[in-house]
Design an enzyme around this catalytic site. Structure first.
Site, mmCIF file in Angstrom:
data_model
loop_
_atom_site.group_PDB
_atom_site.id
_atom_site.type_symbol
_atom_site.label_atom_id
_atom_site.label_comp_id
_atom_site.label_asym_id
_atom_site.label_seq_id
_atom_site.Cartn_x
_atom_site.Cartn_y
_atom_site.Cartn_z
ATOM 1 N N PRO A 9 0.795 -1.226 0.000
ATOM 2 C CG PRO A 9 -0.142 -1.115 2.119
ATOM 3 C CD PRO A 9 0.517 -2.068 1.170
ATOM 4 C CG ASN A 10 -0.245 4.322 1.240
ATOM 5 O OD1 ASN A 10 -1.209 4.854 0.706
ATOM 6 N ND2 ASN A 10 -0.311 3.786 2.444
ATOM 7 N NE ARG A 17 3.908 6.629 1.569
ATOM 8 C CZ ARG A 17 4.135 5.445 2.062
ATOM 9 N NH1 ARG A 17 4.657 4.500 1.310
ATOM 10 N NH2 ARG A 17 3.858 5.172 3.306
ATOM 11 C CE1 TYR A 22 8.820 5.029 2.898
ATOM 12 C CE2 TYR A 22 7.272 6.874 2.892
ATOM 13 C CZ TYR A 22 7.746 5.702 3.457
ATOM 14 O OH TYR A 22 7.147 5.199 4.584
ATOM 15 C CG ASN A 71 8.293 -2.011 0.709
ATOM 16 O OD1 ASN A 71 7.635 -2.057 1.742
ATOM 17 N ND2 ASN A 71 8.970 -0.936 0.350
ATOM 18 C CB ALA A 74 1.242 0.351 6.527
ATOM 19 C CD GLU A 95 10.304 -7.387 6.542
ATOM 20 O OE1 GLU A 95 10.529 -8.501 7.099
ATOM 21 O OE2 GLU A 95 9.892 -6.393 7.162
ATOM 22 C CG HIS A 97 10.741 -2.210 5.169
ATOM 23 N ND1 HIS A 97 9.389 -2.162 4.920
ATOM 24 C CD2 HIS A 97 10.966 -3.343 5.879
ATOM 25 C CE1 HIS A 97 8.824 -3.219 5.477
ATOM 26 N NE2 HIS A 97 9.755 -3.960 6.055
ATOM 27 N NE ARG A 104 9.643 6.317 8.653
ATOM 28 C CZ ARG A 104 8.728 6.083 7.713
ATOM 29 N NH1 ARG A 104 8.905 5.085 6.857
ATOM 30 N NH2 ARG A 104 7.664 6.843 7.615
HETATM 31 C C1 DQA Z 1 7.980 1.102 4.127
HETATM 32 C C2 DQA Z 1 8.016 1.325 5.637
HETATM 33 C C3 DQA Z 1 6.641 1.118 6.245
HETATM 34 O O1 DQA Z 1 6.669 1.331 7.635
HETATM 35 C C4 DQA Z 1 5.644 2.087 5.619
HETATM 36 O O2 DQA Z 1 4.356 1.843 6.122
HETATM 37 C C5 DQA Z 1 5.656 2.060 4.139
HETATM 38 C C6 DQA Z 1 6.945 1.968 3.450
HETATM 39 C C7 DQA Z 1 9.349 1.418 3.470
HETATM 40 O O3 DQA Z 1 9.549 0.972 2.345
HETATM 41 O O4 DQA Z 1 10.175 2.107 4.055
HETATM 42 O O5 DQA Z 1 4.620 2.194 3.485
HETATM 43 O O6 DQA Z 1 7.688 -0.252 3.868
#
Ligand code: DQA
Length: 141
Positions: A9-10, A17, A22, A71, A74, A95, A97, A104
Site C-alpha cells: 500500500p501507498n 509521497r 522515500y 515491500n 504498512a 523483505e 523497506h 522511525r
Molecule cells: C515502508 C516502511 C513502512 O513502515 C511504511 O508503512 C511504508 C513503506 C518502506 O519501504 O520504508 O509504506 O515499507
C-alpha cells in the site's frame, strides 16, 4: 531466473509521497533501471493497495518463481495474513523497506513477516531492491 517484486500500500505513490523519506523517483522509473542492470534476470513487478491481492500474488508466483522481493508497506506491521501467505509458499521471500524502519516510529519496529522471510533489507532507499536481487542471483550460482 524469475524474480517477482511485490510492493504494498501507498508505494504506487513513490516519487510523490513523502519524498524526504522515500525519495523523488517513481518505482516505474527505478524498475526500468533495475531491468537494465540485471538483463539476465526475468523481473516482474506488481503493486497493490489491497492486502488480499498481495496474498494472491504471493500464491500465484510462490511455487514457480526463484525469488520474491516484498515491500509490504504498512501491512508489514499488521498482517498475520501476509505472514501466513509467505509461510504457505515455497519461493524464498526477501523483505525490503526503502526507509530505515528502526529509525522511525516505534510501531514500525515490529514486523509480522520477517520471521518467514530469508532476510530483511531496510534503510538503503530504492537500492534495497537491487541488493535483494543481487543476493538471489548469487545464491543461484
Ligand atoms: C515502508 C516502511 C513502512 O513502515 C511504511 O508503512 C511504508 C513503506 C518502506 O519501504 O520504508 O509504506 O515499507
Amino acid at each position: 531466473m524469475k524474480i517477482q517484486i511485490i510492493n504494498g500500500p501507498n508505494l504506487n505513490l513513490l516519487g510523490k509521497r513523502e519524498p524526504d523519506t522515500y525519495g523523488k523517483q517513481s518505482f516505474e522509473e527505478y524498475f526500468e533501471r533495475l531491468k537494465s542492470r540485471f538483463p539476465d534476470v526475468e523481473l516482474h513487478y506488481y503493486q497493490s493497495n489491497v492486502e488480499g491481492e498481495l496474498i494472491n500474488k504471493l500464491h500465484e508466483t510462490g511455487f514457480s518463481f526463484d525469488g520474491i522481493i516484498l515491500n509490504a508497506g504498512a501491512y508489514t506491521h499488521t498482517s498475520v495474513a501476509i505472514h501466513d501467505g509467505i509461510a504457505a509458499i515455497k519461493t524464498p521471500v526477501i523483505e525490503v523497506h526503502i526507509s530505515n524502519v528502526y529509525a522511525r516510529e516505534e510501531f514500525r519496529h515490529k514486523s509480522l513477516i520477517t520471521s518467514k522471510c530469508i532476510g530483511l533489507i531496510t534503510g538503503f532507499g530504492m537500492d534495497g531492491y537491487a541488493m535483494a536481487i543481487q543476493h538471489l542471483v548469487a545464491k543461484s550460482q
